[in-house]
Design a protein around this motif. Structure first.
Motif, PDB file in Angstrom:
ATOM      1  N   PRO A   1       0.794  -1.231   0.000  1.00  0.00           N
ATOM      2  CA  PRO A   1       0.000   0.000   0.000  1.00  0.00           C
ATOM      3  C   PRO A   1       0.826   1.281   0.000  1.00  0.00           C
ATOM      4  N   SER A   2       1.892   1.330   0.805  1.00  0.00           N
ATOM      5  CA  SER A   2       2.678   2.561   0.918  1.00  0.00           C
ATOM      6  C   SER A   2       3.395   2.928  -0.373  1.00  0.00           C
ATOM      7  N   GLU A   3       3.499   1.965  -1.314  1.00  0.00           N
ATOM      8  CA  GLU A   3       4.196   2.225  -2.565  1.00  0.00           C
ATOM      9  C   GLU A   3       3.251   2.553  -3.707  1.00  0.00           C
ATOM     10  N   ILE A   4       1.943   2.556  -3.455  1.00  0.00           N
ATOM     11  CA  ILE A   4       0.985   2.959  -4.486  1.00  0.00           C
ATOM     12  C   ILE A   4       0.962   4.481  -4.514  1.00  0.00           C
ATOM     13  N   PRO A   5       1.348   5.111  -5.617  1.00  0.00           N
ATOM     14  CA  PRO A   5       1.450   6.576  -5.636  1.00  0.00           C
ATOM     15  C   PRO A   5       0.088   7.269  -5.625  1.00  0.00           C
ATOM     16  N   ASP A   6       0.090   8.456  -5.058  1.00  0.00           N
ATOM     17  CA  ASP A   6      -1.073   9.353  -5.096  1.00  0.00           C
ATOM     18  C   ASP A   6      -2.324   8.700  -4.527  1.00  0.00           C
ATOM     19  N   VAL A   7      -2.196   8.174  -3.308  1.00  0.00           N
ATOM     20  CA  VAL A   7      -3.342   7.590  -2.619  1.00  0.00           C
ATOM     21  C   VAL A   7      -3.699   8.454  -1.419  1.00  0.00           C
TER      22      VAL A   7
ATOM     23  N   GLY B   1      -5.424  -3.560   8.595  1.00  0.00           N
ATOM     24  CA  GLY B   1      -5.694  -4.967   8.890  1.00  0.00           C
ATOM     25  C   GLY B   1      -4.417  -5.776   8.849  1.00  0.00           C
ATOM     26  N   LEU B   2      -4.301  -6.654   7.849  1.00  0.00           N
ATOM     27  CA  LEU B   2      -3.095  -7.462   7.684  1.00  0.00           C
ATOM     28  C   LEU B   2      -2.612  -7.313   6.249  1.00  0.00           C
ATOM     29  N   VAL B   3      -1.332  -6.982   6.097  1.00  0.00           N
ATOM     30  CA  VAL B   3      -0.708  -6.847   4.779  1.00  0.00           C
ATOM     31  C   VAL B   3       0.270  -7.999   4.610  1.00  0.00           C
TER      32      VAL B   3
END
Length: 581
Positions: free
Chosen positions: A145-151, A162-164
């Protein structure tokens, strides 16, 4: 239901290995209890590694368990298109109305939501509604999630709340298992060793692996000749492949001829030949030999590598050496922990052998228990002081059996009954009977929660876990207290599994049977019910006044709460504690 749910994407057709074991375990937990295990569950990994198969298996298994469960399987792109359609028709409210009815929502490839602020805003609203009503969310992406840009940061916090878990590239064993499954499913047969040879090639993902199998199958059908193991690399276009195929039944390998030019230095030529031999004649044995020498020089046993050296065909050497190195690092960490607790443990043989990792862990746990003693049962409760009656005779028999055969006959043992039925007396008496021959941890669920919180505050979670893992008899009183305490239940789940697999005895008490305990996760409930569940009947409440009069002159303090009536005497050895509830 939409999405790739044609019945082929199931857990029993998904190959499990070291690169995806955690993700599969989490997925199964979600499928068995949507909305209660990990919510949301976020699965990420490169393309073609099985994310879609895994989350589709969640939907399939969840509906097998509950056919009436409302499931939606869609993608990030489809969600965005859906939102644009309803907005274009002037009916934006239908977006939330549609998905809010879903009990298990699976969003595949959410990385396509990058930059779509309006869609992200609506998803945030939807996530809040679903989580607020206990509905399950499962998402996949090709990155964490932290690497998905522009969120949107609010949406990001929901995704990681939750759980990644990640799904990695398959190792040799996984690749071979996948190839065998696909070959069987497609009714394709290959000569012995062919699939092993394909599995040795480091494909980046499962799709490429299946593509290689398709190519070999097509070659066999078109050429009308079975592929032999030495032919695999050539058929698949590998540059390291031999220039011609091996004829089935042929016994002579291709000759390698060398021509020594005039004037060539013989010694230099010989060195070149030796180098060529090293690159052509089983280089995997050279790699293993070098690794064995390296680790032997550092004092580690290399039995695992020695066994690999005896194999007739090359194993996955890179994977084997990486795993061995990782195990060595784990041993070093364990030795450092043990040495900080007890300097005498430094250099112990268990920390020099990867096959002895369980023994090394046990040494650390025992050292931890000696530094921070396990919570002990109250000494005033003994087996001899238990009054056996029709209300408790079954529980007493169970206690006696556990004392005689701990960890084997009734494990776990769950004793329940109303306040005043004597649960605490029984389990504390069990703990006292076992203390002379086992490491006993006996505490209330309230104390368990308090110690967990203190460990979290102090950054000492690993020490806290190690302490209780040293127990050979673990007693947890009044588990009703765990209702709604999700983190405590999660830690207890992992501790329970660890102790049970070690053969340690687990004993629990509560006011209700496990099936009736409120706000208890199903995975704990099922484990509590997996041993022996014994009920106690309530006891008649004795009058307090005569006891108080009898104690006149010696009574120091008297109070009564809903749990117990307690008298504290000036002489601690003469203290009398009796349950009334």
């Amino acid at each position: 239901m939409s999405g790739p749910l044609d019945g082929t994407y199931r857990f029993d057709t998904f190959v499990v290995g070291s690169s995806n074991r955690l993700a599969v375990s989490a997925a199964r937990a979600v499928a068995e209890a949507p909305g209660s295990a990990y919510n949301p569950l976020f699965v990420y990994g490169g393309s073609g590694l099985g994310k879609t198969h895994l989350v589709a298996a969640i939907a399939h298994q969840a509906q097998v368990i509950n056919p009436d469960l409302r499931v939606e399987f869609t993608s990030g792109e489809d969600v965005a298109e859906h939102l644009h359609r309803v907005i274009g028709s002037g009916q934006a409210h239908r977006f939330i109305e549609h998905y809010a009815q879903v009990e298990l929502l699976i969003l595949d490839d959410v990385q396509f939501l990058t930059g779509q602020r309006e869609t992200q805003s609506e998803l945030l609203r939807l996530f809040n509604i679903m989580q607020g009503t206990g509905r399950q969310l499962v998402l996949t992406s090709d990155r964490q999630p932290s690497e998905i840009p522009d969120v949107d940061q609010r949406l990001l916090s929901r995704l990681i709340g939750g759980l990644v878990v990640d799904v990695g590239a398959p190792d040799f064993e996984m690749r071979l298992a996948i190839l065998r499954n696909v070959a069987v499913a497609r009714g394709v047969a290959f000569a012995d060793g062919v699939l092993n040879e394909v599995a040795r090639l480091a494909f980046g993902n499962v799709r490429e692996l299946k593509g290689a199998l398709n190519k070999l199958s097509a070659f066999q059908q078109l050429e009308g000749t079975p592929v032999a193991p030495p032919d695999v690399r050539a058929v698949l276009g590998e540059r390291t492949a031999p220039t011609r195929f091996t004829t089935p039944g042929a016994s002579h390998p291709p000759r390698i001829e060398a021509i020594i030019p005039d004037g060539t230095d013989y010694d230099g030529f010989l060195a070149d030949v030796l180098q060529e031999v090293e690159t052509r004649v089983e280089p995997w044995r050279v790699a293993l030999g070098e690794a064995m020498s390296h680790w032997k020089s550092q004092g580690y046993r290399v039995t695992v590598l020695e066994r690999a050296m005896q194999l007739s065909t090359a194993p996955d050497v890179d994977g084997l050496l990486a795993t061995f190195t990782s195990a060595i690092e784990h041993l070093r960490d364990l030795e450092a922990q043990a040495g900080s607790l007890d300097p005498a443990l430094r250099g112990h043989a268990a920390f020099r052998d990867v096959a002895a990792i369980p023994r090394a862990q046990q040494l650390v746990e025992r050292a931890m228990a000696s530094i921070v003693p396990l919570p002990a049962p109250s000494p005033v409760f003994t087996r001899e002081r238990i009054d056996v009656s029709s209300a408790n005779h079954l529980a007493v028999k169970a206690i006696d059996s556990v004392i005689e055969h701990p960890g084997t006959r009734y494990n776990p043992l769950f004793i329940y009954g109303p306040p005043g039925s004597g649960k605490s007396h029984l389990v504390h008496a069990l703990g006292n009977a076992m203390r002379a021959r086992a490491a006993v941890a006996c505490l209330s669920a309230n104390a368990f929660v308090d110690e967990l919180i203190a460990a979290m505050q102090e950054g000492g979670m690993e020490r806290w876990r190690l302490r209780f893992r040293a127990a050979e008899l673990f007693i947890l009183d009044d588990v009703d207290v765990l209702a709604g305490k999700e983190r405590t239940q999660e830690e207890l789940f992992h501790l329970f599994n660890y102790l049970y697999e070690r053969g340690a005895q687990i004993v629990l008490t509560g006011t209700h049977a496990p099936r009736d305990l409120p706000e208890l996760t199903d995975r704990l409930r099922s484990r509590f019910e997996g041993g022996l569940v014994v009920a106690l009947q309530s006891r008649a409440r004795p009058r307090v006044a005569p006891l108080v009069e009898r104690a006149a002159g010696e009574l120091d303090r008297f109070f009564e709460d809903r749990e117990k009536t307690i008298w504290n005497w000036p002489d601690l050895g003469g203290r009398l504690i009796e349950e009334y509830r």
